[in-house]
Scaffold this motif. Sequence first.
Motif, PDB file in Angstrom:
ATOM      1  N   TYR A  74      19.613  25.648   2.451  1.00  8.64           N
ATOM      2  CA  TYR A  74      17.692  25.506   3.887  1.00  8.64           C
ATOM      3  C   TYR A  74      17.189  24.743   3.271  1.00  8.64           C
ATOM      4  N   ARG A  75      16.636  25.474   2.397  1.00  5.87           N
ATOM      5  CA  ARG A  75      15.101  25.244   1.780  1.00  5.87           C
ATOM      6  C   ARG A  75      15.047  24.659   1.620  1.00  5.87           C
TER       7      ARG A  75
ATOM      8  N   SER B 159      32.991  26.334  12.541  1.00  6.89           N
ATOM      9  CA  SER B 159      33.946  26.448  11.402  1.00  6.89           C
ATOM     10  C   SER B 159      32.657  27.142  10.611  1.00  6.89           C
ATOM     11  N   GLN B 160      33.201  28.651  10.032  1.00  2.12           N
ATOM     12  CA  GLN B 160      32.941  29.222   8.885  1.00  2.12           C
ATOM     13  C   GLN B 160      32.671  28.505   7.807  1.00  2.12           C
ATOM     14  N   ASP B 161      33.213  27.708   7.526  1.00  2.00           N
ATOM     15  CA  ASP B 161      33.063  26.923   5.922  1.00  2.00           C
ATOM     16  C   ASP B 161      32.501  25.818   6.089  1.00  2.00           C
ATOM     17  N   SER B 162      32.176  25.315   7.269  1.00  2.00           N
ATOM     18  CA  SER B 162      30.970  24.231   7.469  1.00  2.00           C
ATOM     19  C   SER B 162      29.867  24.487   6.494  1.00  2.00           C
ATOM     20  N   PRO B 163      29.101  23.674   6.008  1.00  2.00           N
ATOM     21  CA  PRO B 163      27.883  23.695   5.346  1.00  2.00           C
ATOM     22  C   PRO B 163      26.456  24.260   5.327  1.00  2.00           C
ATOM     23  N   TYR B 164      26.740  24.730   7.048  1.00  2.00           N
ATOM     24  CA  TYR B 164      25.537  25.114   7.939  1.00  2.00           C
ATOM     25  C   TYR B 164      26.141  26.188   8.097  1.00  2.00           C
ATOM     26  N   TYR B 165      27.179  26.904   8.422  1.00  2.00           N
ATOM     27  CA  TYR B 165      27.060  28.168   8.480  1.00  2.00           C
ATOM     28  C   TYR B 165      26.016  29.404   8.113  1.00  2.00           C
ATOM     29  N   LYS B 166      25.766  29.469   6.856  1.00  3.02           N
ATOM     30  CA  LYS B 166      25.132  30.172   6.321  1.00  3.02           C
ATOM     31  C   LYS B 166      23.327  30.412   7.343  1.00  3.02           C
TER      32      LYS B 166
ATOM     33  N   GLY C  13      18.798  22.932  17.958  1.00  6.49           N
ATOM     34  CA  GLY C  13      19.478  23.044  19.318  1.00  6.49           C
ATOM     35  C   GLY C  13      20.717  23.327  18.892  1.00  6.49           C
ATOM     36  N   TYR C  14      21.246  23.834  19.691  1.00  6.47           N
ATOM     37  CA  TYR C  14      22.077  24.418  19.626  1.00  6.47           C
ATOM     38  C   TYR C  14      23.465  23.265  19.784  1.00  6.47           C
ATOM     39  N   VAL C  15      22.987  22.248  20.572  1.00  5.76           N
ATOM     40  CA  VAL C  15      23.308  20.368  20.363  1.00  5.76           C
ATOM     41  C   VAL C  15      22.216  20.247  19.267  1.00  5.76           C
ATOM     42  N   SER C  16      23.596  20.264  18.068  1.00  8.62           N
ATOM     43  CA  SER C  16      22.686  19.445  17.285  1.00  8.62           C
ATOM     44  C   SER C  16      23.784  19.423  15.744  1.00  8.62           C
ATOM     45  N   ARG C  17      23.802  18.981  14.710  1.00  9.33           N
ATOM     46  CA  ARG C  17      24.541  18.206  13.802  1.00  9.33           C
ATOM     47  C   ARG C  17      24.872  19.931  13.088  1.00  9.33           C
ATOM     48  N   TYR C  18      24.047  20.658  13.139  1.00 12.86           N
ATOM     49  CA  TYR C  18      23.801  21.959  11.934  1.00 12.86           C
ATOM     50  C   TYR C  18      24.941  22.496  12.440  1.00 12.86           C
ATOM     51  N   PHE C  19      24.646  22.784  14.458  1.00 15.78           N
ATOM     52  CA  PHE C  19      25.296  24.274  14.507  1.00 15.78           C
ATOM     53  C   PHE C  19      26.342  23.547  15.644  1.00 15.78           C
ATOM     54  N   ASN C  20      25.864  22.833  16.438  1.00 14.55           N
ATOM     55  CA  ASN C  20      26.705  21.513  17.065  1.00 14.55           C
ATOM     56  C   ASN C  20      27.225  23.016  18.328  1.00 14.55           C
ATOM     57  N   GLY C  21      26.731  23.013  18.430  1.00 17.30           N
ATOM     58  CA  GLY C  21      27.938  24.158  19.604  1.00 17.30           C
ATOM     59  C   GLY C  21      28.412  23.474  20.522  1.00 17.30           C
ATOM     60  N   ASP C  22      28.132  22.059  20.643  1.00 20.23           N
ATOM     61  CA  ASP C  22      28.800  21.407  22.288  1.00 20.23           C
ATOM     62  C   ASP C  22      29.578  20.416  21.179  1.00 20.23           C
ATOM     63  N   GLY C  23      30.055  20.138  20.471  1.00 17.94           N
ATOM     64  CA  GLY C  23      31.101  18.927  19.536  1.00 17.94           C
ATOM     65  C   GLY C  23      30.474  18.094  19.475  1.00 17.94           C
ATOM     66  N   SER C  24      28.886  17.753  19.966  1.00 16.79           N
ATOM     67  CA  SER C  24      28.794  16.056  20.282  1.00 16.79           C
ATOM     68  C   SER C  24      28.860  15.042  18.777  1.00 16.79           C
ATOM     69  N   TYR C  25      28.122  16.658  17.420  1.00  8.34           N
ATOM     70  CA  TYR C  25      27.993  15.401  16.183  1.00  8.34           C
ATOM     71  C   TYR C  25      30.114  15.495  16.193  1.00  8.34           C
ATOM     72  N   PRO C  26      29.782  14.972  15.174  1.00  6.45           N
ATOM     73  CA  PRO C  26      31.302  14.715  14.191  1.00  6.45           C
ATOM     74  C   PRO C  26      32.066  15.354  12.921  1.00  6.45           C
ATOM     75  N   GLU C  27      30.964  15.897  13.055  1.00  7.70           N
ATOM     76  CA  GLU C  27      30.726  16.967  11.351  1.00  7.70           C
ATOM     77  C   GLU C  27      31.044  18.375  12.379  1.00  7.70           C
ATOM     78  N   GLN C  28      31.868  19.147  11.101  1.00  8.14           N
ATOM     79  CA  GLN C  28      31.845  20.676  11.494  1.00  8.14           C
ATOM     80  C   GLN C  28      30.053  21.199  11.683  1.00  8.14           C
ATOM     81  N   GLY C  29      29.868  21.756  12.581  1.00  6.33           N
ATOM     82  CA  GLY C  29      28.490  22.575  12.588  1.00  6.33           C
ATOM     83  C   GLY C  29      28.830  23.739  12.921  1.00  6.33           C
ATOM     84  N   ALA C  30      28.243  24.954  12.143  1.00  6.34           N
ATOM     85  CA  ALA C  30      28.261  26.456  12.157  1.00  6.34           C
ATOM     86  C   ALA C  30      28.848  27.091  13.428  1.00  6.34           C
ATOM     87  N   SER C  31      28.957  26.008  14.530  1.00  7.81           N
ATOM     88  CA  SER C  31      29.411  27.474  15.214  1.00  7.81           C
ATOM     89  C   SER C  31      31.329  26.826  15.602  1.00  7.81           C
TER      90      SER C  31
END
Length: 613
Positions: free
Chosen positions: A308-309, A271-278, A251-269
């Motif tokens: 991811y795997r 910060s490029q330092d997010s653990p989910y960016y790759k 989801g665009y709205v997810s803890r991993y991408f976090n497109g709308d900032g709904s989740y507290p941790e930084q998502g890929a959208s």
Amino acid sequence: MLDPKTFDSRDLRYKEPYGAVPSGTKVSLALRPPRTSGFSGGVLIAYFESTRERREEIPLTWDGIDGDRDVLRVTLDTGHHVGLVWYSFRLDGLDGRKEELGPYQLTVYDGTDQVPTWLGEGVTYQIFPDRFRRTRVPDPTGMVGGRTVHTSWREEPEYRPDANGEVRNRDFFGGDLKGVMEKLPYLHDLGVETIYFCPIFEGPENHRYGTGDYEKIDPMLGTEENFRELCRKAHRLGIRIMLDGVFNHQGYVSRYFNGDGSYPEQGASQSQDSPYYKWYHFSHWPDKYDSWWGIYSLPAVNEAEPSYREYIFGGEDSIVRRWLRAGADAWRLDVADELPDDFVHGIHQAVRETNPEAMVIGEVWEDGSTKIAYGVRRKHILGGHCDGLMNYPFRNALLSYLMGGDAAQFKDTMETLRENYPPFAFHSAMNFLGTHDTPRIITLLGYGGDGQEHDKDWRASYFLTPEQYLLGRTKLRLGALVLFAFPGSPTIYYGDESGLEGFEDPFNRRTYRWEMADGLLHSWYAKLGKARKELPSLRRGKLIWGRTEGKVISFLREGEGMPVFTAVNVGKDPESVEIPWPAKDWMTGMELPRGPVALPPMSGWLLIPYQPR
């Protein structure tokens, strides 16, 4: 042109063993050209399709005469190959002419994996969680996605675009896991042995196919403890649980991408330092990225990324493993043909390591043995990947027959699958007449089409006339008869057993109106579920075709307990059907003699042997 009786890949006199074979099998092939055609010999041409492709030519050997035909034989050794073999024949005439025959497909699979049989033996029931049953009207405050909740269970789902021109699927009805638990006795009485859930993890849309958090049950559905309790109660009733794994996109709205900032941790959208960016493919960070079918709200995942795997299946507490340990028994892989083969293999390995009796089922809409995706022939059912597939070819062929097609075409389509699929995949297929991605079956059959000649407002408000409903119900009963008697798991989309209507999404995802259920239709399904549970031949028996022409389909299942004979006539006139023994109809109790009997129009039998006292 060669005589059609020269070769038949579905006849053991010409090819043995039948159909797909395990790697290492030596396949015996025989041609029977007419003597008058004057063929002196020829060759088998075999093309081994794999990462190391090869081509072989093997001479045919004359092996005597069969009536007025020569017999030419050859043995094809599959060796260590796993994949498809395309084979053809070139015959040489005494007068110097050459004739080509083929190509034919041979599926060679890895036979070392022991595939559990439970799914294909019993009835599966698909639940769209938001619309099955709710125990309360939920409060969406604090939940991701900007949700609204319908106060009335009988309201219609929203289908119109919002002010921005988007259909956002943020209207919920509040179906929950406790509601499913309340209905476990109902499902048990229906003969259900597997519940297949559409996604139950947190997600912003009512369908939850844009996962927000794989580690969390959506709070509108309940808690992880609710899920564990559901599994425990289901298992006590002999019902297993299959989860929907959406691992190709999130989801665009997810803890991993976090497109709308709904989740507290930084998502890929963010910060490029997010653990989910790759995990994602950005062509221009953060606003341009690969997404599923170009839908921005479903960013596609980079399945090659090691982290991811590890998160999905590699780690000891990975998603695939942890929910099996929580009580799930199987995973259905959404858009399986868009997942890399080695990714699917990794999931399969994790599933078997966690529970040797757990299974992996793939969503594939075509013949899974020949599926090509992104230019690659997929390994879905070659062993070590998917244990079975959703059987859309079955649905399409049966629907065509019910709506006026020829029974011979249904048989040919099913024989193509039986020939191309390894036995484990053919018998573990999820057979169905409807899913969350197709119009309601009773609507299709009663109306006679999908209504696309009208606009969406018309389809939203349309319900069958009494005459159309009666026609739809009559045809659905016959379709269900074939569905429950055929090899593979008969799969019911929630509410189909009670006459739930609707065209395409979201009208096929209306709430289950329990108080409006069609009792006659439900009773028919319940009898079929009882037959599937109590008659071993329907669970494991081999398939032997009877009459399959025009408006009549008949076939026998035998080899386990008493045999079962199924016959269906969708025509307007009585049709003669040859009954193999004195019989009783499981559905009505009617007794029938052995021999030719007139099957009335728009009717069917599920027959077991019967000796009158």
